[in-house]
Every structure is written in structure tokens, then in C-alpha cells.
Scaffold this motif. Structure first.
Motif, short mmCIF file in Angstrom:
data_model
loop_
_atom_site.label_atom_id
_atom_site.label_comp_id
_atom_site.label_asym_id
_atom_site.label_seq_id
_atom_site.Cartn_x
_atom_site.Cartn_y
_atom_site.Cartn_z
N TYR A 306 0.85 -1.15 0.07
CA TYR A 306 -0.02 0.11 -0.03
C TYR A 306 0.89 1.22 0.12
O TYR A 306 0.65 2.25 -0.71
CB TYR A 306 -0.81 0.12 1.31
N MET A 307 1.83 1.12 0.91
CA MET A 307 2.81 2.49 0.80
C MET A 307 3.39 2.63 -0.38
O MET A 307 3.65 3.90 -0.64
CB MET A 307 3.77 2.39 2.11
N LYS A 308 4.02 1.76 -0.81
CA LYS A 308 4.88 1.94 -2.11
C LYS A 308 3.79 2.35 -3.13
O LYS A 308 4.35 3.02 -3.95
CB LYS A 308 5.59 0.58 -2.35
N ASN A 309 2.72 1.97 -3.46
CA ASN A 309 1.71 2.33 -4.55
C ASN A 309 0.68 3.26 -4.24
O ASN A 309 0.03 3.81 -5.00
CB ASN A 309 1.07 0.76 -4.55
N THR A 310 1.06 4.18 -3.12
CA THR A 310 0.12 5.53 -2.89
C THR A 310 0.94 6.68 -3.08
O THR A 310 1.92 6.62 -2.50
CB THR A 310 -0.37 5.39 -1.52
N PRO A 311 0.79 7.16 -4.18
CA PRO A 311 1.27 8.54 -4.64
C PRO A 311 1.89 9.48 -3.57
O PRO A 311 2.60 10.08 -3.48
CB PRO A 311 0.65 8.93 -5.62
N GLU A 312 0.63 9.56 -2.69
CA GLU A 312 0.78 10.53 -1.47
C GLU A 312 1.92 10.14 -0.38
O GLU A 312 2.18 11.12 0.40
CB GLU A 312 -0.58 10.97 -1.09
N VAL A 313 2.25 9.00 -0.64
CA VAL A 313 3.26 8.48 0.40
C VAL A 313 4.51 8.15 0.09
O VAL A 313 4.84 7.95 -0.98
CB VAL A 313 2.64 7.16 0.99
N ASP A 314 5.67 8.97 0.72
CA ASP A 314 6.83 8.64 0.64
C ASP A 314 7.47 7.64 1.59
O ASP A 314 7.35 7.56 2.55
CB ASP A 314 7.84 10.00 1.15
N TYR A 315 7.70 6.64 0.60
CA TYR A 315 8.08 5.22 1.47
C TYR A 315 9.65 4.69 1.21
O TYR A 315 10.04 5.10 0.16
CB TYR A 315 7.13 4.11 0.82
N GLN A 316 10.30 4.34 2.08
CA GLN A 316 11.45 4.06 2.35
C GLN A 316 11.73 2.48 2.85
O GLN A 316 10.95 2.31 4.06
CB GLN A 316 12.79 4.91 2.58
N THR A 317 12.29 1.68 2.16
CA THR A 317 12.70 0.38 3.14
C THR A 317 13.97 0.60 3.91
O THR A 317 14.87 1.18 3.44
CB THR A 317 13.09 -0.76 2.02
N THR A 318 13.82 0.27 5.07
CA THR A 318 14.81 0.74 6.21
C THR A 318 15.49 -0.45 6.73
O THR A 318 15.00 -1.85 6.75
CB THR A 318 13.91 1.40 7.41
N PRO A 319 16.78 -0.25 7.03
CA PRO A 319 17.30 -1.25 7.73
C PRO A 319 17.12 -1.51 9.00
O PRO A 319 16.28 -0.92 9.64
CB PRO A 319 18.92 -0.92 7.60
N PRO A 320 17.12 -3.00 9.68
CA PRO A 320 16.98 -3.06 11.00
C PRO A 320 17.60 -2.17 12.01
O PRO A 320 18.78 -1.86 11.63
CB PRO A 320 17.23 -4.38 11.42
N ALA A 321 17.07 -1.95 13.07
CA ALA A 321 17.98 -1.25 14.08
C ALA A 321 18.12 -1.73 15.53
O ALA A 321 17.28 -2.76 15.91
CB ALA A 321 17.30 0.17 14.29
#
Length: 380
Positions: A306-321
């Protein structure tokens, strides 16, 4: 009407001024209840447990419940932001951004108080994330009852991401943590007569040194772990042999299996040191509810899609912390997903200077409302 961005920012600032330590969030609970009770109550049911608040939103169908959790506690940090709405409670601050977390949760809830969801929703305003495994306490107390979600979501703000950016990943997002408290007890004495004493500085130093081999020699290098000893207290003066040593630290691991393995090695080394130095050991390895935050494959795939395919959302895959979060305990019991919300600050979490960018709030609210609506169509 759902709360506006201006109203949400105003609420966040009110919450920011009244930070409270875990299980003492009475003023915070009262303010949250005031806001929730001012919403339309047609589909809402509210109950409390200690300083927690649970809100159930009755959906059009009742065969599935989506949960959303926020933490509500603060840290024993003296604020140094200089903001006009800085903490009014001396020595306490929302230095981990839980005021942002709460405000986003309120924004989502206010929407569904106005727009009946397709399925039931449960909102959890949870105390004591920072200090007392509030998620574990709440779950183990059984207070959710019939409101227990089938799946659950929650966020943590991230100063390193642009304001409003959503960050997530499959697998582990945050490490599981465990406190180390080791007390070695020997015999004090005169520095000139070591044979008549049992020196716990030497025993403690041996423990500190041997602990360093755990991650380098017992943990798979492809995986990750941390053992940090941040406190060592022994003795009173230079010419007296220390009869005791207190050593405290933390374990971090990305899987519960590795966390338990590291705990086992810490215990074995401590016991071996005590046997070798013929001293007494008091060892407390306390994990509580701070399990690794391991995102569920199915809910997370839906969330990321959903987040990747929603134009209004800026999505990033993040590393573990390697940060810890007691949401990991809830994810060990309920399938679900935790994600980052960027708040664009030059200061880190737990800093006395942390000042999140409030433009993140509405973006987080909108992203989660949209996802919940989408997720309900998938479930139905």
C-alpha cells in the motif's frame, strides 16, 4: 469532523508539556480521555486499565478486528529544546517522540469515529514502553478481552527520515533487548594484604573481558548482536581492596533465539567467573517484554504494498535497528507490523534537544487511514 492538522499539532504540544514516566501517566491519560470523549461516541466504547486507554470502534462487521497501538510515556530527561511548549515537568521529557505517536493515533481514531469502519478496530494507548514492559503487562492482564485484535500496527518516529516518510521492512525492525545486572561479592581488605581479601575489581574485569567474546565467537557473523556493559562500580578508595563489584549492561539481538543464546552465554561466563574467583554471584538478566520487533510477513507485505503504491506516501525500505521496543511482545502474540514515521530532526531519539517536525503528523495519519481502509477490503 475529524481533527484537523492544526488541532492535532495543538494536541501534540499539550501532550509534549506534560511528559510522565511509565505507569504514572495520569495527566496524559486524562487529556487523551478528554479528547476521545469529545469525539462522536456512536461507534466507540472506551475502557481503562491503570493508565492505559483502550478504544473499540464498532465496525459494519464484527468477525475481524484490526488493532492500532501507541505508547504514551516519557523519559527522565531534562528538556533543552527552548521551545515555547517545552516540558512543564522538571526532569521529564518526550525525548522519544511518544507525543507524536499519541497524536497520530488520535488523528486516526478521530476519522473512524466519524466514518464507521468495515471491520472492528481496537486502539490501545499503552503506558510504560520505556521502563516497565507496559505492552506485556497489558496483554498478560487480559484486559483486552473480546477486543483483542486479529492483527496490530504501530509506529515509531525516526529523526533520520524526512518528515512524513514511512519506513518499514520485512523481518526484524528493532532488536530484542535484555538488561544485565551482575553483582560479584567477595571480601574487602587492605591493599597491602591481598591474600587476606578477595578482589572483586579483578573478578569484574575478567567478566568484562570475557563477555567481549560472545558476539565475536558465539553469534553467527551474518546475524547481529550487541553486548554492552555501560556501568562498573567497585571499591571506595585506592588502597582498599574492593569486596564487591556491580556491573550493568544490555544485550541486543535481532531474533529472540539469538537473544536467549547470548543470555545463556552471559550467565555461563558470570557463573564461571564466580566459581574461578570463589566469590558469590547475584545475576539478573531481565528481558521483560522487550522482544525483537519481528514484522509478520503477511501484514507487512500488505502494508508495504500500500505504502509503495500510494502516490501521496513517501516510502523507504529501512534497515533493522538495535533500538528496543516492547511492541515486540505484542507482535509475538498478535500478527502485525511496526513502521517508522520520519520526523526530520538533527538530534537522535532520547536526546534532550529532540524536536520532531510536526508536519509528519498529518502525513502519518493520512497514510494509516488509507492503509486501514485498504486492509479492510482485503480482509472482507
Amino acid at each position: 469532523m475529524s481533527l484537523s492538522e492544526t488541532e492535532l499539532i495543538s494536541l501534540r504540544r499539550k501532550l509534549h508539556q506534560i511528559p510522565e514516566i511509565g505507569m504514572e501517566e495520569h495527566e496524559t491519560q486524562a487529556l487523551l480521555l478528554q479528547v476521545i470523549q469529545a469525539m462522536p461516541q456512536k461507534w466507540l466504547e472506551i475502557k481503562t486499565w491503570k493508565t492505559a486507554i483502550m478504544v473499540h470502534v464498532s465496525g459494519q462487521k464484527h468477525d475481524y478486528t484490526i488493532g492500532y497501538r501507541t505508547d504514551i510515556d516519557a523519559l527522565p530527561v531534562t528538556e533543552a529544546t527552548g521551545l515555547p511548549y517545552a516540558s512543564k515537568h522538571p526532569g521529564k521529557m518526550h525525548a522519544c517522540g511518544h507525543d507524536i505517536h499519541m497524536t497520530v493515533a488520535i488523528g486516526i481514531l478521530s476519522y473512524f469515529a466519524e466514518h464507521q469502519p468495515a471491520t472492528d478496530l481496537t486502539f490501545i494507548f499503552q503506558p510504560a514502553e520505556e521502563n516497565a514492559s507496559g505492552g506485556k503487562q497489558l496483554y498478560d492482564a487480559g484486559v483486552l478481552g473480546d477486543w483483542l485484535p486479529n492483527e496490530i500496527y504501530g509506529l515509531h518516529d525516526n529523526p533520520q527520515l524526512p518528515a512524513g516518510t514511512i519506513g518499514c521492512r520485512q523481518g526484524t525492525l528493532f532488536a530484542g533487548t535484555c538488561e544485565i545486572h551482575a553483582h560479584f561479592i567477595g571480601k574487602s581488605g587492605h591493599a597491602a594484604f591481598p591474600q587476606a581479601a578477595n578482589d572483586m575489581v579483578v573478578a569484574g574485569a575478567a567478566f568484562v573481558t570475557q563477555i567481549q567474546t560472545i558476539v565475536s565467537r558465539n553469534v553467527d557473523p551474518i546475524q547481529s548482536g550487541v553486548v554492552t556493559l555501560g556501568h562498573f562500580a567497585a571499591g571506595t578508595t585506592g588502597n582498599v581492596i574492593a569486596g564487591s563489584a556491580q556491573i550493568d549492561g544490555t544485550i541486543r539481538a535481532l531474533t529472540q533465539k539469538n537473544n536467549l543464546k547470548i543470555q545463556q552465554r552471559v550467565r555461563k561466563i558470570a557463573e564461571s567467573i564466580a566459581a574461578g574467583f570463589e566469590c558469590r554471584l547475584e545475576l539478573d538478566l531481565h528481558q521483560g517484554g522487550y522482544y525483537p520487533v519481528e514484522n509478520n510477513p503477511q501484514t507487512t507485505a500488505s502494508f508495504i504494498s500500500y505504502m509503495k503504491n500510494t502516490p501521496e506516501v513517501d516510502y523507504q525500505t529501512t534497515p533493522p535497528a538495535m533500538t528496543g521496543e516492547d511492541f515486540g511482545y505484542l507482535l509475538a502474540k498478535i500478527p502485525g507490523t511496526m513502521f517508522w514515521l520520519g520526523v526530520d530532526s538533527p538530534y537522535s531519539l532520547h536526546s534532550e534537544h529532540l524536536a520532531p517536525n510536526e508536519q509528519a503528523i498529518q502525513k502519518g495519519v493520512s497514510a494509516m487511514i488509507g492503509f486501514i481502509l485498504q486492509r479492510q477490503t482485503e480482509i472482507n
